[in-house]
Design an enzyme around this catalytic site. Structure first.
Site, PDB file in Angstrom:
ATOM      1  N   HIS A 154       0.750  -1.368  -0.004  1.00  0.00           N
ATOM      2  CA  HIS A 154       0.188   0.391  -0.406  1.00  0.00           C
ATOM      3  C   HIS A 154       0.854   1.125  -0.156  1.00  0.00           C
ATOM      4  O   HIS A 154       1.867   1.494  -0.243  1.00  0.00           O
ATOM      5  CB  HIS A 154      -1.102  -0.065   0.926  1.00  0.00           C
ATOM      6  CG  HIS A 154      -0.130  -0.231   2.647  1.00  0.00           C
ATOM      7  ND1 HIS A 154       0.102  -1.438   3.332  1.00  0.00           N
ATOM      8  CD2 HIS A 154       0.359   1.115   3.592  1.00  0.00           C
ATOM      9  CE1 HIS A 154       0.666  -0.570   4.197  1.00  0.00           C
ATOM     10  NE2 HIS A 154       0.271   0.756   4.619  1.00  0.00           N
ATOM     11  N   HIS A 201      -5.884  -1.588   4.456  1.00  0.00           N
ATOM     12  CA  HIS A 201      -6.203  -0.162   3.771  1.00  0.00           C
ATOM     13  C   HIS A 201      -5.094  -0.860   2.196  1.00  0.00           C
ATOM     14  O   HIS A 201      -4.150  -1.986   2.608  1.00  0.00           O
ATOM     15  CB  HIS A 201      -5.034   0.803   4.560  1.00  0.00           C
ATOM     16  CG  HIS A 201      -4.347   0.876   5.067  1.00  0.00           C
ATOM     17  ND1 HIS A 201      -3.410  -0.510   6.161  1.00  0.00           N
ATOM     18  CD2 HIS A 201      -3.234   1.356   4.900  1.00  0.00           C
ATOM     19  CE1 HIS A 201      -2.502   0.242   6.030  1.00  0.00           C
ATOM     20  NE2 HIS A 201      -2.066   0.685   5.130  1.00  0.00           N
ATOM     21  N   HIS A 216       4.834   7.194   2.141  1.00  0.00           N
ATOM     22  CA  HIS A 216       5.471   5.851   2.014  1.00  0.00           C
ATOM     23  C   HIS A 216       5.198   5.083   1.465  1.00  0.00           C
ATOM     24  O   HIS A 216       3.816   5.196   1.050  1.00  0.00           O
ATOM     25  CB  HIS A 216       5.746   5.821   3.896  1.00  0.00           C
ATOM     26  CG  HIS A 216       4.435   5.108   4.857  1.00  0.00           C
ATOM     27  ND1 HIS A 216       3.316   5.343   5.282  1.00  0.00           N
ATOM     28  CD2 HIS A 216       3.997   3.901   3.944  1.00  0.00           C
ATOM     29  CE1 HIS A 216       2.780   4.248   5.436  1.00  0.00           C
ATOM     30  NE2 HIS A 216       2.827   3.502   5.075  1.00  0.00           N
ATOM     31  N   HIS A 248       1.390  -0.344  15.546  1.00  0.00           N
ATOM     32  CA  HIS A 248       0.096   1.219  15.121  1.00  0.00           C
ATOM     33  C   HIS A 248      -0.715   0.832  16.103  1.00  0.00           C
ATOM     34  O   HIS A 248      -1.364  -0.360  16.258  1.00  0.00           O
ATOM     35  CB  HIS A 248      -0.238   1.033  13.885  1.00  0.00           C
ATOM     36  CG  HIS A 248       1.256   1.593  12.665  1.00  0.00           C
ATOM     37  ND1 HIS A 248       1.650   2.961  12.795  1.00  0.00           N
ATOM     38  CD2 HIS A 248       1.251   1.352  11.391  1.00  0.00           C
ATOM     39  CE1 HIS A 248       2.247   2.699  12.173  1.00  0.00           C
ATOM     40  NE2 HIS A 248       1.987   1.842  11.031  1.00  0.00           N
ATOM     41  N   TYR A 257       9.470   2.672   9.695  1.00  0.00           N
ATOM     42  CA  TYR A 257       9.574   2.896   9.013  1.00  0.00           C
ATOM     43  C   TYR A 257      11.149   3.474   9.030  1.00  0.00           C
ATOM     44  O   TYR A 257      11.781   3.554   9.821  1.00  0.00           O
ATOM     45  CB  TYR A 257       8.762   4.322   8.732  1.00  0.00           C
ATOM     46  CG  TYR A 257       7.250   4.171   9.101  1.00  0.00           C
ATOM     47  CD1 TYR A 257       6.340   4.128   8.051  1.00  0.00           C
ATOM     48  CD2 TYR A 257       6.377   3.943  10.157  1.00  0.00           C
ATOM     49  CE1 TYR A 257       5.242   3.907   7.705  1.00  0.00           C
ATOM     50  CE2 TYR A 257       5.923   3.754  10.134  1.00  0.00           C
ATOM     51  CZ  TYR A 257       4.677   3.845   9.060  1.00  0.00           C
ATOM     52  OH  TYR A 257       3.307   3.504   8.775  1.00  0.00           O
ATOM     53  N   GLU A 267       7.630   1.756   4.822  1.00  0.00           N
ATOM     54  CA  GLU A 267       7.361   0.808   6.003  1.00  0.00           C
ATOM     55  C   GLU A 267       8.008  -0.471   4.979  1.00  0.00           C
ATOM     56  O   GLU A 267       7.603  -1.213   4.007  1.00  0.00           O
ATOM     57  CB  GLU A 267       6.249   1.089   5.919  1.00  0.00           C
ATOM     58  CG  GLU A 267       5.904   0.535   6.926  1.00  0.00           C
ATOM     59  CD  GLU A 267       4.103   0.510   7.466  1.00  0.00           C
ATOM     60  OE1 GLU A 267       3.486   0.831   5.901  1.00  0.00           O
ATOM     61  OE2 GLU A 267       3.686   1.039   8.611  1.00  0.00           O
TER      62      GLU A 267
HETATM   63 FE   LIG Z   1       1.964   1.977   5.704  1.00  0.00          FE
END
Ligand SMILES: [Fe+2]
Length: 309
Positions: A154, A201, A216, A248, A257, A267
């Protein structure tokens, strides 16, 4: 609903300021597989377990950033339908002919309200490794070369008019909202996570004054141990690490990251929520943004909000 429209992020074309150093990083440190170079000087990569010819393309330029992020759609009929829907929505369309990129069919390019170039395409040559489609083993030698993610997963993009992006991706492209952050007014969405699959996502946007910025591109690993190994490899190669290893709150992914030699953030992550389009999105309030970003430390890392390419 089976996957019938936009399938997944297919490729990202990144600008790098030193192609030699960038190629070394993406091939030997991140551990992607180089699959070709074209007459324009671009270098093509795929992750070892991806089947299509490329997912990361590097182009040397004066400044880092992202040229475009492209999504693969189910077939050419879907591509034609979505092109028409985008025109009806009012998006300026540019057609990029087949062959402009190696192994890739025609692309439909359009600029979204945040100033990013997004593309759709239906065809990319499959180049599975030997044995990948017949009694394959769970990993190969290439899976041990560098960090070696499974796939490009992503991207998070920064720019203005995030809520107009949200409308475009949900009303035209068939994505759905999985999580969002509200600004201090408690209502306006300042960051949105969108899925076209069951992933947490496939793309995300954060409101930002400058258009077209890359935050990113993310690469999937399959375990927390692989994340820690990725951190070891980053340190061995003196890769600047920004955050992590940590988890997260938003998406629940476990993450590190860092920055490539040109300053583009990347990432490496694993895990996280799975999503379905019938589920209500998860809301995060502004005051809980620190835990959304870094759950153990509850820390709002300043650079995460300000450093983009
Ligand atoms: Fe991400």
């Amino acid at each position: 609903m089976a996957l019938t429209g936009v399938l997944r992020p297919g490729h990202a074309q990144l600008r790098v300021t030193d192609l030699y150093r960038a190629t070394h990083f993406y091939r030997d440190v991140l551990g992607l597989v180089e699959t070709g170079r074209d007459s324009a000087g671009r270098v093509y990569f795929k992750a070892w377990d991806e089947r299509d010819h490329n997912s990361i393309i590097l182009r040397e330029a004066d400044a880092p950033g992202i040229d475009h992020l492209a999504f693969k759609v189910r077939d050419n009929a879907t591509l034609e339908r979505l092109e028409g829907d985008l025109r009806s929505w009012g998006a300026p369309i540019e057609r990029v002919p087949a062959g402009e990129m190696l192994a890739t069919g025609r692309r439909v390019r359009f600029e979204i309200p945040s100033g990013h170039r997004i593309e759709l395409y239906a065809e990319k040559e499959a180049v599975p490794y030997a044995g990948q489609l017949q009694n394959p083993g769970p990993w190969t030698a290439a899976a041990e070369h560098g960090i070696a993610p499974i796939r490009m997963d992503h991207a998070l993009l920064y720019g203005p008019r995030v809520n107009d992006n949200l409308a475009l991706f949900t009303e035209v492209l068939g994505f759905y909202l999985t999580e969002f952050v509200t600004l201090p007014d408690g209502e306006t969405k300042g960051a949105v996570w969108l899925s076209c699959s069951i992933k947490a996502h496939d793309i995300a946007f954060v409101e930002h004054t400058e258009p077209g910025r890359l935050h990113h591109v993310s690469f999937l690993l399959d375990s927390w141990e692989k994340i820690l190994r990725a951190g070891d490899i980053m340190s061995m190669n003196k890769v600047p690490v920004e955050i992590g290893p940590t988890r997260h709150g938003i998406t629940r992914g476990m993450t590190i990251y860092g920055f490539d030699p040109s300053g583009n953030r990347f990432e490496t992550f694993c895990g996280g929520l799975q999503s379905y389009p019938d589920q209500a999105p998860i809301a995060w309030s502004w005051d809980e943004l620190p835990s959304g970003l870094d759950y153990p430390q509850r820390k709002l890392h300043e650079t995460f909000l300000t450093v983009v390419t």
